[in-house]
Design an enzyme around this catalytic site. Structure first.
Site, short mmCIF file in Angstrom:
data_model
loop_
_atom_site.label_atom_id
_atom_site.label_comp_id
_atom_site.label_asym_id
_atom_site.label_seq_id
_atom_site.Cartn_x
_atom_site.Cartn_y
_atom_site.Cartn_z
N ALA A 81 -18.57 -15.06 -3.96
CA ALA A 81 -19.46 -15.19 -5.12
C ALA A 81 -20.05 -13.83 -5.48
O ALA A 81 -20.09 -13.43 -6.65
CB ALA A 81 -20.57 -16.19 -4.82
N SER A 135 -12.11 -2.14 2.55
CA SER A 135 -13.21 -3.07 2.89
C SER A 135 -13.72 -2.96 4.32
O SER A 135 -14.82 -3.40 4.62
CB SER A 135 -12.72 -4.50 2.65
OG SER A 135 -11.59 -4.78 3.47
N LYS A 187 0.85 -1.20 0.00
CA LYS A 187 0.00 0.00 0.00
C LYS A 187 0.89 1.25 0.00
O LYS A 187 0.79 2.13 0.85
CB LYS A 187 -0.96 0.00 1.19
CG LYS A 187 -1.97 -1.14 1.11
CD LYS A 187 -3.12 -1.00 2.06
CE LYS A 187 -4.01 -2.22 2.03
NZ LYS A 187 -3.40 -3.46 2.57
N GLY A 219 -11.94 -8.99 1.52
CA GLY A 219 -13.07 -8.81 2.43
C GLY A 219 -14.00 -10.00 2.47
O GLY A 219 -14.96 -10.02 3.24
N GLY A 258 -7.73 -14.16 3.15
CA GLY A 258 -6.64 -14.41 4.09
C GLY A 258 -7.01 -15.40 5.17
O GLY A 258 -6.89 -16.61 5.01
N ALA A 296 -13.40 -13.76 6.55
CA ALA A 296 -13.33 -13.22 7.91
C ALA A 296 -14.01 -11.86 8.07
O ALA A 296 -14.54 -11.54 9.13
CB ALA A 296 -11.87 -13.12 8.35
N GLN A 297 -13.99 -11.04 7.03
CA GLN A 297 -14.62 -9.71 7.13
C GLN A 297 -16.10 -9.73 6.78
O GLN A 297 -16.76 -8.68 6.78
CB GLN A 297 -13.88 -8.70 6.24
CG GLN A 297 -12.43 -8.45 6.66
CD GLN A 297 -11.72 -7.47 5.74
OE1 GLN A 297 -12.21 -6.38 5.49
NE2 GLN A 297 -10.56 -7.86 5.24
N THR A 306 10.43 7.97 -3.51
CA THR A 306 10.36 6.85 -2.56
C THR A 306 9.53 5.71 -3.14
O THR A 306 9.85 4.53 -2.93
CB THR A 306 9.77 7.35 -1.22
OG1 THR A 306 10.47 8.55 -0.84
CG2 THR A 306 9.91 6.32 -0.13
#
Ligand code: O7M
Length: 215
Positions: free
Chosen positions: A178, A116, A62, A169, A191, A172-173, A69
């Protein structure tokens, strides 16, 4: 990046041995593995090189910085074998252009539109369309849009033509893989629902099957 299962593993497991075991178990199913700061900081940047021999690797750093940089960070990631790097788009067109230029033909740059988590509604959601537009203008390969709000994936899709959408997302979120694909996501990022499962390989296959039925 291949486009078969349309599943991307978010490998945020911080135990190096466990992370590699999950990567080995899931690499045949997931089209790519996304690595973020938790694993890079716990296991070291060599983890990018180690994962890159197993699968296409997306570095989710991110990146949000000035062009110089941005260039330094992205060259390090790409030199280690990353096929994708995730950046923030709010840094503006000079930083995004530098990201795309640095990656060249070696890797794709993916820009975050709307995040998310609930806080993603505060600042990213009201600006998601503008962030998508600047990403298109700077020729990024794709965008990150939330599986927790599939209607927002559809809104981003309207603006970006056939550029890719990667959607985190699901699992778990609380989002649905789908629904994300039906709304226009090309890939779903998962994740914890995979790397914390008792059987990560089976969990990945179940997500792949869910995505397949939604196509
Ligand atoms: O399935 P999870 O919730 O365990 O993990 C989701 C991963 O996606 C995790 O690595 C997050 O950092 C990432 N992510 C989000 O969850 N939400 C976002 O809005 C953006 C990302 C992301 O991948 O950004 C590029």
């Amino acid at each position: 990046m291949r486009k078969e299962s349309r599943l991307i593993l978010a490998l945020d497991e911080t135990d190096r041995a466990k992370a590699l075991a999950v990567a080995d178990a899931v690499a045949g199913t997931a089209d790519a593995i996304k690595i973020n700061w938790p694993l890079v900081l716990s296991a070291g940047p060599d983890m990018i090189d180690e994962l890159a021999v197993r699968a296409d690797v997306i570095c989710d750093f991110k990146v949000a910085d000035i062009p110089n940089t941005v260039r330094l960070i992205i060259s390090q990631a790409v030199d280690r074998g990353a096929k994708g790097v995730i950046v923030h788009a709010f840094t503006g067109s000079d930083s995004l252009t530098e990201a795309v230029r640095t990656a060249g033909s070696r890797a794709g740059i993916y820009a975050v539109t709307e995040m998310s988590h609930p806080g993603g509604r505060e600042f990213t959601a009201p600006n998601a369309e503008a962030l998508a537009r600047v990403g298109v203008a700077c020729n990024v390969k794709g965008f990150i849009a939330p599986a927790t709000r599939p209607e927002r994936i559809a809104a981003v899709r309207q603006l970006i033509g056939d550029r890719e959408i990667l959607s985190p997302g699901a699992g778990a979120q609380g989002g649905s893989a789908a629904a994300a694909v039906r709304a226009g996501a090309d890939y779903v990022i998962v994740g914890r629902a995979i790397y914390q499962a008792a059987d990560p390989a089976a969990a990945a296959k179940a997500f792949a099957a869910e995505i397949r039925t939604a196509l």
